[in-house]
Design a protein around this motif. Structure first.
Motif, short mmCIF file in Angstrom:
data_model
loop_
_atom_site.label_atom_id
_atom_site.label_comp_id
_atom_site.label_asym_id
_atom_site.label_seq_id
_atom_site.Cartn_x
_atom_site.Cartn_y
_atom_site.Cartn_z
N ASP A 95 41.33 36.68 31.51
CA ASP A 95 40.21 37.22 32.28
C ASP A 95 39.77 36.25 33.37
O ASP A 95 39.46 36.65 34.50
N MET A 96 39.74 34.96 33.04
CA MET A 96 39.32 33.94 33.99
C MET A 96 40.34 33.81 35.12
O MET A 96 39.95 33.65 36.29
N GLU A 155 39.96 36.84 37.38
CA GLU A 155 38.77 36.72 38.24
C GLU A 155 39.00 35.71 39.37
O GLU A 155 38.58 35.94 40.51
N GLU A 203 41.33 37.32 41.96
CA GLU A 203 40.58 38.36 42.66
C GLU A 203 39.63 37.75 43.68
O GLU A 203 39.60 38.17 44.85
N GLN A 204 38.82 36.77 43.25
CA GLN A 204 37.82 36.19 44.14
C GLN A 204 38.46 35.44 45.29
O GLN A 204 37.97 35.48 46.42
N TYR A 260 44.87 45.01 40.89
CA TYR A 260 44.01 46.04 40.33
C TYR A 260 44.82 47.11 39.58
O TYR A 260 44.34 47.68 38.60
N LYS A 295 40.79 49.37 36.95
CA LYS A 295 40.29 49.15 38.31
C LYS A 295 41.16 49.94 39.30
O LYS A 295 41.55 49.43 40.35
#
Length: 541
Positions: free
Chosen positions: A194-195, A198, A201-202, A235, A246
């Motif tokens: 998950d990290m 993220e 993505e960011q 996504y 997503k």
């Protein structure tokens, strides 16, 4: 001979950056972000541009000498350790798309799906990607001293993209890995998937406005569309990786990439009635294919020599009665073939069969198989090149039939697309079908655009009622085979490990069998766990 930004600057990369993360023994000194240091300070934008080339070159090449000698990563055959060759090994050889007849340690285990934590290929890929992260971290840290110069700011955004791309791969292949964004000698903690998701993505969201505008960068360097395209892919797989669908985001960023200056190649520069094959020829940087390539690894048979890349894809796929000169090289390595499962995806387009009823000609030009003397069925993988159809997709000839720039015929000019617009068309269609919104008629139109290129007319077109997820998976196989995505696709469809879809020698048996679900991830290198006690091995290993 073709030269571009990457190929020109490979030769002048600062030595101190080139030699970082080289160790005498991979098994004793893992190459990883936690062991990377860099003290070089860039003097100006031009020097920064030279260093940026190393970040791209790290995906294309394997060391400081080329094609072998002074490797970036030791402990594994240098040619084998090249990024896209290992991507093929992990994402294609583990699936229905490819088999290889060689007996290199760890290689037969990939198709049999019984690799361990010391496998050369799963280990080598981890360190190749970790090295790319290391190089990117060093570049970003040093280039920040020049921040404020618009060109350098674009370089930094490109470096952040390449780092995000490396972490995208690490997340896909290994799951929970260290997340390191600065030069450090500290042993990092393990980040969960998950990290990592993220972070990728960011990063992509933050850099999209700092990258060059669509189509405005030099060939061989990424622009804003690369960020949108990688977000589309990220996504699309989000539900598999982090349990959160997503698909609306996948549709959105697919559409942004589709609306850019990139376009599906429809140029038939060699006059053979097919524009698809132009994508995989030696002049694909200039024959029209480049307009479809959002992110590609660039090769030159004289200036960027490697036994990986497209040199591997061309040579290793030649054997049996095939004439190597027709592929622009001096011989075949008699290794790579495909299984009948890939061939069967083209059953709807068969136009001729042999005396045994096996297909030998297809109306769909993407069915690029060599069948003369080859059997459709695979009785044995090892040392029997004629078991399984050969694949003729990649060639070292240009659109006019001329061989590549290396007169000896050893090394290949053909660039390798890592992201091309056709994939984004397919992403849009799949994400739409999975509930992401979008428009079904639009999605069907995108699919038919690809099929019209493949057939040369609209005879292969489908209606919206024929467009479903099973069709998309088969179409992805037809359009994208041997481009490094099949394992990820099969996992997303829950078919990679399950018994509901089998192929020859899946799980090590001739008819194929299910394997344990932990095979969806590769193991962290066993020697990495010895060096860094903060890390926990993936389940099952």
């Amino acid at each position: 001979m073709k030269m571009n930004f990457i190929k020109k600057l490979i030769l002048i990369v600062p030595a101190c950056l080139s030699l970082i993360a080289c160790h005498d023994d991979l098994d004793q000194t893992p190459i990883d972000p936690d062991s990377f240091t860099e003290a070089n300070v860039f003097a100006n934008a031009q020097e920064a541009k030279g260093a940026l080339a190393k970040l791209y070159a790290s995906l294309a090449l394997t060391g400081q000498q080329g094609p072998a000698g002074q490797p970036d990563i030791s402990g594994i055959d240098e040619g084998t350790s090249q990024y896209s060759r290992m991507l093929f090994s992990l994402n294609e050889l583990t699936t229905d798309n490819a088999v290889v007849g060689w007996g290199d340690p760890g290689l037969p285990n990939l198709h049999a799906m019984d690799w361990g934590a010391s496998n050369d290929f799963t280990t080598g890929m981890y360190y190749r990607l970790a090295q790319e992260v290391s190089f990117c971290n060093s570049f970003i840290s040093n280039a920040m001293a020049l921040s404020g110069d618009p060109e350098v700011d674009a370089y930094i955004a490109e470096a952040r993209f390449l780092r995000a791309f490396a972490y995208y791969n690490l997340m896909d292949l290994y799951g929970n890995v260290p997340l390191v964004t600065q030069v450090t000698t500290e042993l990092p903690e393990q980040a969960n998937r998950d990290m990592i998701f993220e972070f990728v993505e960011q990063e992509l969201l933050e850099i999209q406005d700092n990258l060059k505008a669509s189509g405005s960068n030099e060939y061989g360097r990424v622009d804003e569309v690369a960020a949108w395209a990688l977000l589309s892919r990220l996504y699309l797989n989000a539900e598999t990786w982090i349990g959160q669908p997503k698909y609306a985001e996948a549709v959105n960023y697919s559409q942004q990439a589709i609306n850019s200056t990139y376009s599906i190649n429809t140029s038939d520069a060699n006059g053979n009635g097919s524009a698809y094959d132009e994508l995989f020829l030696a002049d694909n940087n200039s024959n029209g294919a480049q307009n479809e390539f959002i992110f590609a690894i660039n090769f030159d048979g004289n200036q960027s020599k490697t036994y990986g890349g497209t040199t591997f894809l061309v040579h290793a796929a030649i054997g049996g009665s095939m004439d190597a000169s027709e592929f622009g090289v001096n011989g075949g390595w008699e290794g790579l073939r495909t299984t009948k499962e890939l061939v069967n995806n083209f059953d709807y387009a068969v136009t001729a069969t042999d005396e045994d009823g096996n297909p030998v000609e297809w109306a769909d030009e993407r069915a690029m198989f060599y069948t003369d003397g080859q059997s459709l069925e695979i009785s044995t993988i090892a040392n029997t090149f004629t078991d399984g159809y050969a694949v003729t997709k990649f060639k070292n000839i240009d659109s006019q039939g001329n061989a590549g720039s290396d007169e000896a015929g050893n090394f290949v000019d053909t660039d390798l697309p890592l992201i091309r617009l056709a994939e984004i068309y397919l992403n849009y269609a799949e994400a739409s079908l999975r509930g992401g919104g979008g428009d079904l008629a639009t999605a069907t139109g995108y699919i038919n655009e690809l099929r019209e290129r493949a057939f040369g007319d609209d005879s292969g077109n489908i209606t919206s009622s024929e467009l479903d997820l099973d069709f998309i998976l088969a179409e992805r196989a037809r359009e994208l085979y041997w481009e490094g995505m099949r394992r990820t696709d099969l996992i997303r469809y829950d078919l990679f490990t399950s018994g509901s879809y089998l192929w020859p020698f899946k799980g090590g048996t001739r008819g194929g069998m299910a394997v344990a679900d932990f095979r969806r991830l590769f193991p962290l290198p066993s020697n990495l766990l010895t060096v860094n006690p903060n890390l926990t091995q993936n389940d099952g290993y």
